[in-house]
Design a protein around this motif. Sequence first.
Motif, PDB file in Angstrom:
ATOM      1  N   TYR A 149       0.846  -1.185   0.000  1.00  0.00           N
ATOM      2  CA  TYR A 149       0.000   0.000   0.000  1.00  0.00           C
ATOM      3  C   TYR A 149       0.882   1.236   0.000  1.00  0.00           C
ATOM      4  CZ  TYR A 149       1.072   0.552   4.944  1.00  0.00           C
ATOM      5  OH  TYR A 149       1.743   0.717   6.130  1.00  0.00           O
ATOM      6  N   VAL A 150       0.317   2.320  -0.496  1.00  0.00           N
ATOM      7  CA  VAL A 150       0.986   3.616  -0.488  1.00  0.00           C
ATOM      8  C   VAL A 150      -0.014   4.630   0.036  1.00  0.00           C
ATOM      9  CG1 VAL A 150       2.075   5.414  -1.891  1.00  0.00           C
ATOM     10  CG2 VAL A 150       2.463   3.005  -2.445  1.00  0.00           C
ATOM     11  N   THR A 151       0.425   5.478   0.956  1.00  0.00           N
ATOM     12  CA  THR A 151      -0.487   6.451   1.554  1.00  0.00           C
ATOM     13  C   THR A 151      -0.454   7.769   0.788  1.00  0.00           C
ATOM     14  OG1 THR A 151       1.237   7.128   3.131  1.00  0.00           O
ATOM     15  CG2 THR A 151      -0.328   5.461   3.861  1.00  0.00           C
ATOM     16  N   LYS A 152      -1.637   8.368   0.631  1.00  0.00           N
ATOM     17  CA  LYS A 152      -1.759   9.680  -0.014  1.00  0.00           C
ATOM     18  C   LYS A 152      -1.495  10.776   1.012  1.00  0.00           C
ATOM     19  CE  LYS A 152      -5.256   8.380  -3.455  1.00  0.00           C
ATOM     20  NZ  LYS A 152      -6.619   8.672  -3.955  1.00  0.00           N
ATOM     21  N   PRO A 153      -0.888  11.884   0.620  1.00  0.00           N
ATOM     22  CA  PRO A 153      -0.259  12.118  -0.684  1.00  0.00           C
ATOM     23  C   PRO A 153       1.030  11.309  -0.797  1.00  0.00           C
ATOM     24  CG  PRO A 153       0.193  13.949   0.770  1.00  0.00           C
ATOM     25  CD  PRO A 153      -0.760  13.044   1.520  1.00  0.00           C
ATOM     26  N   PHE A 154       1.343  10.870  -2.001  1.00  0.00           N
ATOM     27  CA  PHE A 154       2.500  10.011  -2.192  1.00  0.00           C
ATOM     28  C   PHE A 154       3.357  10.531  -3.337  1.00  0.00           C
ATOM     29  CE2 PHE A 154      -1.010   8.305  -4.679  1.00  0.00           C
ATOM     30  CZ  PHE A 154      -0.458   8.201  -5.948  1.00  0.00           C
ATOM     31  N   SER A 155       4.582  10.067  -3.366  1.00  0.00           N
ATOM     32  CA  SER A 155       5.488  10.387  -4.463  1.00  0.00           C
ATOM     33  C   SER A 155       5.239   9.406  -5.602  1.00  0.00           C
ATOM     34  CB  SER A 155       6.944  10.284  -4.000  1.00  0.00           C
ATOM     35  OG  SER A 155       7.807  10.135  -5.101  1.00  0.00           O
ATOM     36  N   PRO A 156       4.922   9.882  -6.807  1.00  0.00           N
ATOM     37  CA  PRO A 156       4.749   8.957  -7.932  1.00  0.00           C
ATOM     38  C   PRO A 156       5.979   8.097  -8.182  1.00  0.00           C
ATOM     39  CG  PRO A 156       3.913  11.139  -8.502  1.00  0.00           C
ATOM     40  CD  PRO A 156       4.635  11.278  -7.200  1.00  0.00           C
ATOM     41  N   ARG A 157       7.161   8.651  -7.939  1.00  0.00           N
ATOM     42  CA  ARG A 157       8.390   7.859  -8.111  1.00  0.00           C
ATOM     43  C   ARG A 157       8.408   6.689  -7.117  1.00  0.00           C
ATOM     44  NH1 ARG A 157      12.684  10.628 -10.825  1.00  0.00           N
ATOM     45  NH2 ARG A 157      12.075  12.734 -11.463  1.00  0.00           N
ATOM     46  N   GLU A 158       7.981   6.958  -5.873  1.00  0.00           N
ATOM     47  CA  GLU A 158       7.930   5.879  -4.881  1.00  0.00           C
ATOM     48  C   GLU A 158       6.948   4.803  -5.339  1.00  0.00           C
ATOM     49  OE1 GLU A 158       6.428   4.913  -0.329  1.00  0.00           O
ATOM     50  OE2 GLU A 158       6.274   6.960  -1.111  1.00  0.00           O
ATOM     51  N   LEU A 159       5.793   5.216  -5.865  1.00  0.00           N
ATOM     52  CA  LEU A 159       4.808   4.246  -6.322  1.00  0.00           C
ATOM     53  C   LEU A 159       5.378   3.381  -7.442  1.00  0.00           C
ATOM     54  CD1 LEU A 159       2.003   3.034  -6.293  1.00  0.00           C
ATOM     55  CD2 LEU A 159       1.238   4.884  -7.791  1.00  0.00           C
ATOM     56  N   VAL A 160       6.093   3.983  -8.381  1.00  0.00           N
ATOM     57  CA  VAL A 160       6.709   3.207  -9.460  1.00  0.00           C
ATOM     58  C   VAL A 160       7.691   2.188  -8.890  1.00  0.00           C
ATOM     59  CG1 VAL A 160       8.249   3.317 -11.456  1.00  0.00           C
ATOM     60  CG2 VAL A 160       6.400   4.983 -11.226  1.00  0.00           C
ATOM     61  N   LEU A 161       8.480   2.584  -7.899  1.00  0.00           N
ATOM     62  CA  LEU A 161       9.421   1.658  -7.268  1.00  0.00           C
ATOM     63  C   LEU A 161       8.691   0.505  -6.587  1.00  0.00           C
ATOM     64  CD1 LEU A 161      12.021   4.151  -5.736  1.00  0.00           C
ATOM     65  CD2 LEU A 161      12.341   2.656  -7.719  1.00  0.00           C
ATOM     66  N   ARG A 162       7.563   0.824  -5.937  1.00  0.00           N
ATOM     67  CA  ARG A 162       6.779  -0.228  -5.286  1.00  0.00           C
ATOM     68  C   ARG A 162       6.216  -1.190  -6.337  1.00  0.00           C
ATOM     69  NH1 ARG A 162       4.937   1.033   0.014  1.00  0.00           N
ATOM     70  NH2 ARG A 162       6.619   2.171   1.042  1.00  0.00           N
ATOM     71  N   VAL A 163       5.722  -0.656  -7.440  1.00  0.00           N
ATOM     72  CA  VAL A 163       5.193  -1.496  -8.511  1.00  0.00           C
ATOM     73  C   VAL A 163       6.288  -2.427  -9.032  1.00  0.00           C
ATOM     74  CG1 VAL A 163       4.355  -1.486 -10.903  1.00  0.00           C
ATOM     75  CG2 VAL A 163       3.350   0.077  -9.214  1.00  0.00           C
ATOM     76  N   GLU A 164       7.458  -1.881  -9.298  1.00  0.00           N
ATOM     77  CA  GLU A 164       8.560  -2.700  -9.806  1.00  0.00           C
ATOM     78  C   GLU A 164       8.962  -3.771  -8.809  1.00  0.00           C
ATOM     79  OE1 GLU A 164      10.697   0.677 -12.658  1.00  0.00           O
ATOM     80  OE2 GLU A 164      11.369   0.395 -10.581  1.00  0.00           O
ATOM     81  N   SER A 165       8.980  -3.407  -7.506  1.00  0.00           N
ATOM     82  CA  SER A 165       9.362  -4.360  -6.470  1.00  0.00           C
ATOM     83  C   SER A 165       8.364  -5.511  -6.377  1.00  0.00           C
ATOM     84  CB  SER A 165       9.460  -3.646  -5.114  1.00  0.00           C
ATOM     85  OG  SER A 165       9.665  -4.570  -4.067  1.00  0.00           O
TER      86      SER A 165
END
Length: 236
Positions: free
Chosen positions: A98-114
């Motif tokens: 999960y990612v909490t709002k507001p979030f960094s889009p770069r962090e979300l991309v890293l989470r997706v890749e992970s």
Amino acid sequence: MKRVLVVDDDPTVSEVVAGYLDRAGFAVEVAADGPAAVARAAAHPPDLVVLDLMLPGMDGLEVCRRVRADGPLPVIMLTARGDEEDRILGLEVGADDYVTKPFSPRELVLRVESVLRRATGAPPAARSGPWLRSGPLAVDPVARRAVRHGVELALTIREFDLLTFFLRHPGRATSREDLMREVWGWEFGDLSTVTVHVRRLREKVEDDPAEPRLISTVWGVGYRFDPPAEGADDAR
């Protein structure tokens, strides 16, 4: 090219997230409500879903249940900051992260890749090594298969990684902080994530999850995997 379905009723959030994922090399589809997300996932199965909890028509928890009904599709939940109960509910229905709002889009991309790396298993160079076995449990880390008494277990990505870690470190008491670092790859985060995943894993591997004998709580420390006595309930 991996397919990611982004589900959020805020068009600004969807546009930003889709843009970052597109630039990272993913094929992205967008849905603005729960029913549309379920329909898109059925028509064009994605490799991962980025899913907002608060959606019109059908909330994110129900969407998660439905898109995962046919198999362990990776899901990353988007939640409002401070809504711990919602995050725990998301993990309970099978969200992998999960990612909490507001979030960094770069962090979300890293989470997706992970999450996708873990979902697809080890890279070709690492495709070797035996099954891990302990009592009724057996895990193939390369094929990402887990069985109990010879019956395949339906585990989420993180549940599989957690079980693999425990079988690789029998008898070792490990803190929740260390589990988050070793299994999730996070240096910090909400430790309830670990607690929920341990509880869910116990429900799938213990004879009686209320009285666990394999995954013990070590009070003041964390958790320990206790292998059964040799020959007892061997994996078949």
